[in-house]
Design a protein around this motif. Structure first.
Motif, PDB file in Angstrom:
ATOM      1  N   HIS A 104       0.810  -1.212   0.000  1.00 39.79           N
ATOM      2  CA  HIS A 104       0.000   0.000   0.000  1.00 39.79           C
ATOM      3  C   HIS A 104       0.848   1.268   0.000  1.00 39.79           C
ATOM      4  O   HIS A 104       0.299   2.381  -0.127  1.00 39.79           O
ATOM      5  N   LEU A 105       2.171   1.150   0.120  1.00 35.73           N
ATOM      6  CA  LEU A 105       3.053   2.314   0.099  1.00 35.73           C
ATOM      7  C   LEU A 105       3.897   2.393  -1.177  1.00 35.73           C
ATOM      8  O   LEU A 105       4.708   3.303  -1.305  1.00 35.73           O
ATOM      9  N   MET A 106       3.716   1.439  -2.092  1.00 30.79           N
ATOM     10  CA  MET A 106       4.551   1.409  -3.288  1.00 30.79           C
ATOM     11  C   MET A 106       4.359   2.648  -4.152  1.00 30.79           C
ATOM     12  O   MET A 106       5.319   3.207  -4.692  1.00 30.79           O
ATOM     13  N   GLY A 107       3.124   3.088  -4.298  1.00 32.55           N
ATOM     14  CA  GLY A 107       2.874   4.264  -5.124  1.00 32.55           C
ATOM     15  C   GLY A 107       3.561   5.502  -4.569  1.00 32.55           C
ATOM     16  O   GLY A 107       4.195   6.266  -5.314  1.00 32.55           O
ATOM     17  N   ALA A 108       3.478   5.715  -3.266  1.00 34.65           N
ATOM     18  CA  ALA A 108       4.106   6.885  -2.659  1.00 34.65           C
ATOM     19  C   ALA A 108       5.625   6.805  -2.750  1.00 34.65           C
ATOM     20  O   ALA A 108       6.302   7.819  -2.972  1.00 34.65           O
ATOM     21  N   VAL A 109       6.187   5.600  -2.579  1.00 31.83           N
ATOM     22  CA  VAL A 109       7.644   5.450  -2.643  1.00 31.83           C
ATOM     23  C   VAL A 109       8.154   5.716  -4.057  1.00 31.83           C
ATOM     24  O   VAL A 109       9.145   6.434  -4.248  1.00 31.83           O
ATOM     25  N   LEU A 110       7.482   5.150  -5.049  1.00 30.36           N
ATOM     26  CA  LEU A 110       7.917   5.355  -6.432  1.00 30.36           C
ATOM     27  C   LEU A 110       7.766   6.813  -6.852  1.00 30.36           C
ATOM     28  O   LEU A 110       8.597   7.343  -7.595  1.00 30.36           O
ATOM     29  N   GLU A 111       6.706   7.449  -6.380  1.00 26.27           N
ATOM     30  CA  GLU A 111       6.545   8.872  -6.674  1.00 26.27           C
ATOM     31  C   GLU A 111       7.660   9.687  -6.033  1.00 26.27           C
ATOM     32  O   GLU A 111       8.195  10.627  -6.627  1.00 26.27           O
TER      33      GLU A 111
END
Length: 667
Positions: free
Chosen positions: A397-404
């Motif tokens: 659930h944190l992959m999007g924020a990390v990649l951004e």
């Protein structure tokens, strides 16, 4: 003798009655003072007055009750505001707070408002003289009435924001307390220590009340206001700890969102970097302690750091590479002939001036660029450590924020770290593709895959991986110089993007963002996620366009894009435009208009059957871009799009074809 007596009487009783010749005590109203003086004999007589009863002589109970009632009526004010003598000291609150239970709640609140307004005005007008009255505000904050308690906390917030100086106060040591200083310095020290002790007690009270169900909201509001308005003052670490504790849950409440907004403002306004370093350090420790089971909004606060616009060095998780351009040039050593001759006295005066200038710089709190770079370097290392730990742990659930975040800070990542980052991104895409494959061995596999895909949103994750991979390459200013030593193979990401174009065109949710599914709660009401920051809330179409722009229109080395790659993507995008929704079709055609304006000479043959360069058949579902044979096909989809019901689509298609015609005529 008679004449002398007459003259003496005249001096004692002047005929003009002037006050200038009469002693001071003669002007007192002695009779009035004597009349208002308490009568001890009457008091003793009343106490000893006995009444004859059947049992004998006893004290007069009626007189005793009347005296007690009279004493209670005198204390008719909350905290007994008193006269002018009470303004400069701390009132004796304990006996008078016992009367508040006898007053109605409305009267109690009214009197509390008056007392709070009076004390706040006195402290704000002359803080040094009335600093002791902060104790009265603290006593009012201990009230059992919730309204009075909230008013007292809000009043303390306004007073402290008004009187807190623009510097930190150093607590006095034993040597400082025993040192001999002037009266003015002693007075200033007493004022600062009283202010500091009162402020510490106030912050401790806020920390204690933050977990209370009734007072938690006002306590957190006061703490966030102090953190954003006076971050330079003492107890900053305690305020940050209070805010971080509120963000340590997977689902954020309204108070937690206030804390996240306070951190974002703190990061944005911090110039020196001290507060940002402390906040990021506590956030990363909290994330690790919670095993990264936090809300992604907490991780998105890192994107508001001032590193993106100010910090220029490259960093990884363990070291910082600083620019050695200035250090590479050796300093020119001055010879005796080149040196300016100065006498011993002149050198001494210059040395003293440098020392004075250094002290003035410290007194004026001028931001040191070296210290700021040091703080920002440490902050950047902590951010990268948090990002790569999440990637390693595969917190979905944190992959999007990390990649951004990695895409945002890509220009700050050390080149030696590129290989590891790209390998992690490849693994993420491979795992995303594997999660979409059905599991025949597990009976419940379909249900598990559906739930995992819904939570993970592998399509968005893959697009973010592609954007991050190209941002790592494009964000480096010295990539072109080190092209011989830096070898980054991005064909894996290009191939994956090419294979996902047609499936994305058939996706009905392509114009919805990651937050769109959560905009309504079970009751049908809009939730606060609708007005979140723009991080990881872009629609799938926007992410697709960003990826395509990185592949087809890179900012550097534009001529290095192979014609086969451009033709294959153009043909695939024209086919996808037939199935995309209206807005997405307009956006894709707008991108193709830019591509044809730049690369029209390479792909003009797709619009003219007589200029076909390849033989065979175009393979739209091929595994590789280069083997799809795009020049064996023609862009016949443009003729259908010219008949589209939306005039903006028809206009966009004509713009694409016009660029090709102009380029062909120019040849």
């Amino acid at each position: 003798m008679a004449a002398e007596r007459v003259s003496k009487r005249r001096r004692l009783s002047p005929p003009d009655g002037g006050k200038g010749t009469v002693p001071g005590f003669a002007q007192w109203d002695i009779e009035q003072d004597y009349e208002q003086r308490s009568r001890k004999g009457k008091k003793d007589k009343g106490e000893k007055l006995l009444v004859r009863t059947a049992e004998g002589w006893k004290e007069n109970q009626r007189l005793k009750e009347a005296e007690q009632n009279a004493a209670n009526e005198d204390a008719d004010s909350f905290l007994a505001s008193g006269g002018e003598d009470d303004d400069s000291g701390v009132a004796d609150v304990e006996p008078k707070t016992a009367q508040k239970s006898q007053l109605p709640p409305k009267e109690l609140i009214r009197q509390a408002k008056e007392d709070l307004a009076r004390i706040a005005s006195h402290v704000s007008e002359d803080p040094e003289e009335n600093i002791a009255q902060l104790g009265q505000l603290a006593q009012l904050a201990q009230s059992d009435n919730l309204t009075v308690k909230k008013l007292a906390l809000g009043t303390q917030l306004a007073v402290y924001k008004d009187i807190i100086p623009g510097y930190r106060i150093r607590p006095q040591s034993k040597e400082d307390m025993q040192a001999k200083v002037s009266k003015e310095v002693r007075k200033l020290r007493d004022y600062e220590q009283t202010l500091l002790s009162g402020y510490k007690e106030y912050v401790q009270m806020l920390s204690k009340l933050a977990g209370d169900s009734q007072m938690g909201g006002i306590a957190i509001a006061c703490a966030t206001a102090l953190l954003t308005s006076v971050p330079h003052f003492n107890c900053r670490n305690d305020l940050i700890s209070l805010v971080v504790r509120k963000l340590s849950t997977r689902s954020l409440s309204a108070d937690a969102r206030k804390c996240a907004e306070a951190l974002e403002q703190l990061f944005h306004d911090d110039e020196e970097g001290h507060a940002s370093l402390e906040a990021v350090g506590q956030l990363t420790r909290m994330m690790k302690g919670k095993n990264f089971q936090i809300n992604e909004s907490v991780l998105n606060t890192f994107l508001h750091l001032r590193l993106l616009s100010e910090f220029t060095h490259k960093a990884s998780t363990n070291h910082i590479d600083k620019d050695d351009a200035q250090d590479a040039q050796p300093r020119k050593k001055l010879t005796k002939k080149d040196r300016e001759h100065r006498t011993k006295r002149e050198r001494k005066v210059m040395k003293e001036r440098k020392q004075v200038a250094k002290e003035l710089q410290e007194a004026d709190a001028v931001v040191s660029y070296e210290e700021r770079d040091k703080n920002q370097a440490e902050t950047l290392k902590l951010v990268f450590v948090a990002y790569f730990r999440i990637l390693k742990a595969r917190v979905q659930h944190l992959m999007g924020a990390v990649l951004e975040g990695l895409a945002k800070y890509s220009h700050l990542i050390n080149q030696d770290f590129f290989g590891d980052v790209l390998e992690v991104l490849k693994d993420l895409i491979s795992e995303a593709e594997a999660s979409l494959q059905p599991d025949d061995e597990d009976d419940d596999g379909d249900e598990v895959d559906i739930d995992a895909a819904a939570e993970r949103n592998v399509t968005r994750e893959s697009l973010l991986c592609i954007i991050t991979a190209f941002a790592l390459l494009q964000g480096q200013h010295d990539v072109a110089k080190s092209a011989n030593t830096l070898h980054l193979d991005l064909n894996f990401f290009i191939t994956h993007l090419y294979r996902t174009l047609l499936p994305l065109a058939l996706n009905p949710d392509i114009e919805l963002s990651a937050k769109s599914a959560h905009l309504l709660d079970p009751n049908g009401l809009a939730t606060p996620t609708a007005k979140d920051t723009k991080v990881n809330v872009a629609t799938t179409t926007v992410l697709l366009l960003r990826s395509l722009h990185s592949v087809l229109l890179p900012p550097t080395a534009t001529k290095s894009v192979p014609p086969v790659r451009i033709a294959a993507f153009v043909k695939q995008l024209m086919s996808a435009s037939l199935h995309l929704p209206q807005k997405s079709t307009i956006a894709v055609l707008g991108l193709l208009r830019e591509v044809t304006k730049t690369h029209a000479g390479k792909i003009a043959g797709l619009w003219n059957t007589e200029e076909r360069r390849g033989d065979g058949v175009f393979d739209a579902t091929g595994a590789a871009v280069e083997s799809s044979n795009p020049f064996a096909a023609t862009v016949w989809e443009g003729e259908l799009l010219r008949l589209h019901f939306d005039p903006r689509v028809r206009e966009a298609v004509l713009g694409v074809q016009q660029n090709v015609i102009i380029k062909a005529e120019g040849r």
